[in-house]
Design an enzyme around this catalytic site. Structure first.
Site, short mmCIF file in Angstrom:
data_model
loop_
_atom_site.label_atom_id
_atom_site.label_comp_id
_atom_site.label_asym_id
_atom_site.label_seq_id
_atom_site.Cartn_x
_atom_site.Cartn_y
_atom_site.Cartn_z
N TRP A 159 0.82 -1.21 0.00
CA TRP A 159 0.00 0.00 0.00
C TRP A 159 0.86 1.27 0.00
O TRP A 159 0.31 2.36 0.11
CB TRP A 159 -0.92 0.01 1.22
CG TRP A 159 -1.88 -1.13 1.25
CD1 TRP A 159 -3.12 -1.19 0.68
CD2 TRP A 159 -1.69 -2.40 1.89
NE1 TRP A 159 -3.71 -2.41 0.91
CE2 TRP A 159 -2.85 -3.17 1.66
CE3 TRP A 159 -0.65 -2.96 2.64
CZ2 TRP A 159 -3.00 -4.48 2.15
CZ3 TRP A 159 -0.79 -4.25 3.12
CH2 TRP A 159 -1.95 -5.00 2.87
N ASP A 160 2.17 1.16 -0.09
CA ASP A 160 3.05 2.32 -0.01
C ASP A 160 2.87 3.05 1.32
O ASP A 160 2.85 4.27 1.38
CB ASP A 160 2.79 3.28 -1.18
CG ASP A 160 3.92 4.31 -1.33
OD1 ASP A 160 4.98 4.12 -0.74
OD2 ASP A 160 3.70 5.31 -2.04
#
Length: 736
Positions: free
Chosen positions: A396-397
């Site tokens: 998801w960064d």
């Protein structure tokens, strides 16, 4: 990195033109394997630091320093780690300067709590603040740099000087009372070197104890540059330090591999611990699995000589790579600001993700072990001591962007424990024992969905969360969809129904978009939190917006011409694109499209209702919320990018942190309304504000000259936040 929340036009058009067909949901994926516990602390090596000495008064002394390594002590010449006892004796802990009249560290003091003990400006008189001076750096975007500036700078105040770096790393000293320029050093950074943005958040200072008081570079200013250099100049003159590296600079491309401008850059001030300069680098996200290494390295603060490297995928080896080889490529990097613990001899590294953010099945076990973790390194050897992971198998960064803060955490029994406070983009706030990494506040787990994932065997079915405090709000529902007109709201509701969304940690999907909430600009980012150590209050500003994402199969990405930075033509406009908006992720099966802030492609306004950002006060003893209020007005925001000029508080996206003072004031810019404001720490009420000539996406500071307290903020703007770009350094004080 800092990303766009309210960018319009080109990004919206790109997302609209590259949207994939919205197919029906696929079959249920296989369950993911069990994962490890939320926090695993590695045992610390048996290296004990001597007690730290009492800190000397800040005025007029420059920052204290550490002794240089004696002859014969230096980087390991084999796989063996340097003898800790020898290194300990050579690099004993030394007193650190305290915040007060000066602001000697990027985070204020060595604890990085962004707290000033000054109280001349207080809740009774803050409304009388007036501008003391306005200084302009002269560093403004030209040519191919247009649309790529986000200065983010926070000066140091040492003695009578304010020392800073501009967006393209020009080092500048000005008089702290008048704003008169004293010197400047331009390292000549090219526009080609700009990654997502030209940014330099700050510099670091070091005083060499073995040099004479009148020696050149007795006190030196050290910065990392976006073209990957460490540069040291004399605090007094701005002249390069001839004893540091090669005529005052160290080339950080050594051991990295092919030099691709913009792929590997330093945007944060280095940490200096026991005379070792520690730096990581920003590796431009989403380009390719075969990206530059995320190696963290240490250099002697006097000579610039290489001391050690921590290549996380090559454990136990701390040398530079043999000729013709590189550090392990594609590994997680540390792009943000580390925290120095002089007493323990540790440096705390908030790590990001691997170079491909939204697909993880190709990652190594060591990448999975260290990614999105706070890691404590022994600065004498470069060996990891402990780690605490905030996301398992991060797709998801959710890299750690905030600088961690040191504090003495109350036990509830009248005693305190040396601790470190770690904020995250998910909104969770953790407090850990700084010697061991063990949680001092409760850490729980949540079930995480795997349904709809393109890699169900990789995604973790559980994730750690803080049970002590989180800035995160409840999951979205269709009722939360919003628009300026019923048509806008209807379109956003249609998008909500078409998307894959199972709540927090919904995994990436390719057959249809998925909603990521919080988005990658959620919670706390590089501005970090501030801690009023006297009142026992944490101040955290935050973003509260989702992303609307979709993986792009490789064949479609190739048809779209999505290429990594090393295959793009020099000066390509792709370099200024918002992060995630058409990133190729070469080497993985998917590229990625991210609609940061989930912008309605018609109006450019987020599909969720405001507020989009807020600021919160948290009781340090209990973790309870004292107050929470939106930050940012509608004066510069509106549909189609047209400012409404309405002064109503709506809560805008924000980037940059705050400073808290003993006068009971929180000073903060950060929001996209171009205002710097003073907030009462007890009530959350705004007591004063001023309109800045450009965006205030930078951390402010407070300092004192000749008995007068000053507030200072850089108004340099932020292209990703769509605020006006400027080169202003603005100081305020009370009337004489």
């Amino acid at each position: 990195m800092t990303r766009s929340i309210l960018n319009t036009g080109a990004l919206a058009a790109l997302l609209a033109s590259t949207a994939l067909p919205l197919a029906a949901q696929g079959t249920d994926p296989a369950p993911a394997p069990e994962q490890t516990a939320p926090a695993e602390a590695q045992p610390a090596p048996e290296v004990e630091a001597p007690p730290a000495a009492e800190a000397p008064p800040i005025e007029p002394s420059p920052p204290a320093a550490e002794a240089p390594v004696p002859e014969g002590v230096g980087p390991a010449q084999s796989d063996e780690v340097p003898d800790p006892e020898v290194m300990e004796e050579a690099r004993a802990a030394r007193p650190q300067p305290e915040v007060g009249a000066d602001w000697p560290f990027w985070g204020g003091n060595a604890q990085a709590d962004r707290y000033s003990p000054l109280d001349q400006i207080n809740t009774d008189n803050v409304g009388q603040l007036e501008r003391a001076f306005v200084y302009r750096t002269g560093d403004m975007p030209e040519g191919s740099a247009e649309g790529k500036y986000a200065g983010e700078t926070t000066p140091l105040k040492i003695g009578h000087q304010l020392v800073m770096c501009s967006a393209k790393n020009i080092l500048i000293s000005i008089d702290a009372a008048t704003g008169e320029e004293l010197w400047r050093h331009d390292p000549g950074v090219s526009n080609d070197a700009i990654p997502y943005s030209a940014s330099c958040r700050g510099v670091s200072a070091y005083t060499a104890p073995d040099l004479g008081e009148d020696a050149a570079c007795k006190t030196r200013i050290i910065e990392g540059t976006i073209d990957a250099r460490l540069i040291a100049v004399d605090l007094a003159t701005g002249e390069p330090c001839a004893d540091f590296g090669n005529d005052g600079q160290v080339d950080l491309w050594e051991g990295i591999g092919e030099k691709v401008p913009g792929w590997y850059a330093v945007t944060a001030p280095p940490a200096i611990v026991r005379g070792i300069v520690v730096t990581g680098a920003q590796v431009k996200d989403g380009q390719a699995e075969d990206a530059p290494s995320g190696v963290v390295r240490g250099y002697d603060a006097v000579t610039g000589e290489f001391a050690w490297a921590w290549d996380l995928a090559n454990p136990g080896v701390h040398d530079e790579p043999p000729e013709g080889e590189t550090y392990t490529r594609g590994t997680p990097n540390m792009w943000t600001t580390a925290t120095a613990d002089e007493e323990l001899g540790y440096v705390y590294l908030p790590l990001g993700n691997s170079s491909v953010d939204y697909y993880g099945s190709n990652r190594s076990d060591l990448e999975n072990q260290w990614a999105t973790s706070l890691v404590a390194l022994n600065v004498l050897t470069g060996e990891p001591v402990w780690s605490f992971q905030t996301v398992r198998h991060d797709v998801w960064d959710y890299d750690l962007g905030s600088q961690a803060s040191l504090l003495d955490f109350p036990t509830g029994e009248g005693t305190t424990v040396p601790a470190i406070l770690l904020p995250s983009k998910q909104g969770d706030i953790y407090i850990l024992d700084r010697a061991t990494g063990e949680p001092l506040t409760p850490v729980g787990e949540v079930d995480a969905p795997v349904e709809g994932s393109v890699e169900p065997e990789f995604v973790s079915p559980t994730q750690p969360t803080s049970e002590w405090h989180t800035l995160r709000k409840d999951d979205l529902t269709e009722r939360d969809m919003w628009g300026f007109t019923p048509i806008d709201q209807l379109w956003c509701r249609i998008q909500f129904r078409r998307a894959h969304y199972e709540g927090f940690y919904t995994p990436p999907s390719a057959d249809r978009p998925w909603i990521q909430y919080p988005g990658y600009n959620g919670g706390s980012d590089w501005g970090s939190v501030a801690i009023d150590t006297d009142r026992g209050i944490i101040v955290a500003n935050y973003n509260d917006v989702p992303n609307y994402n979709q993986l792009i199969p490789r064949d479609r990405a190739d048809e779209m011409g999505l290429k990594p930075i090393n295959e793009q033509e020099a000066g390509s406009s792709e370099g200024g694109r918002a992060e995630g908006a058409g990133d190729p992720q070469a080497g993985s099966p998917y590229a990625i499209n991210v609609n940061a802030g989930w912008r309605n492609t018609g109006t450019g306004v987020p599909c969720t209702a405001p507020p989009y950002g807020g600021i919160r006060a948290i009781d340090l003893n209990t973790g309870e919320t004292l107050w929470d209020t939106p930050i940012g007005t509608a004066r510069r925001n509106g549909p189609f990018g047209i400012p409404s000029y309405l002064p109503m508080k709506i809560g805008t996206p924000n980037n940059g942190g705050s400073v808290v003072t003993a006068g009971g004031i929180i000073f903060i810019g950060a929001a996209t309304d171009n205002l710097v404001r003073a907030i009462d720490i007890q009530t959350g009420e705004t007591l004063w504000q001023d309109v800045l000539p450009a965006g205030g996406q930078a951390n402010p500071i407070s300092y004192e000259v000749d008995g007068q307290q000053y507030l200072l903020i850089a108004a340099t703007g932020h292209h990703f936040m769509e605020t006006p770009i400027g080169d202003y350094i603005i100081a305020y004080k009370l009337p004489n």
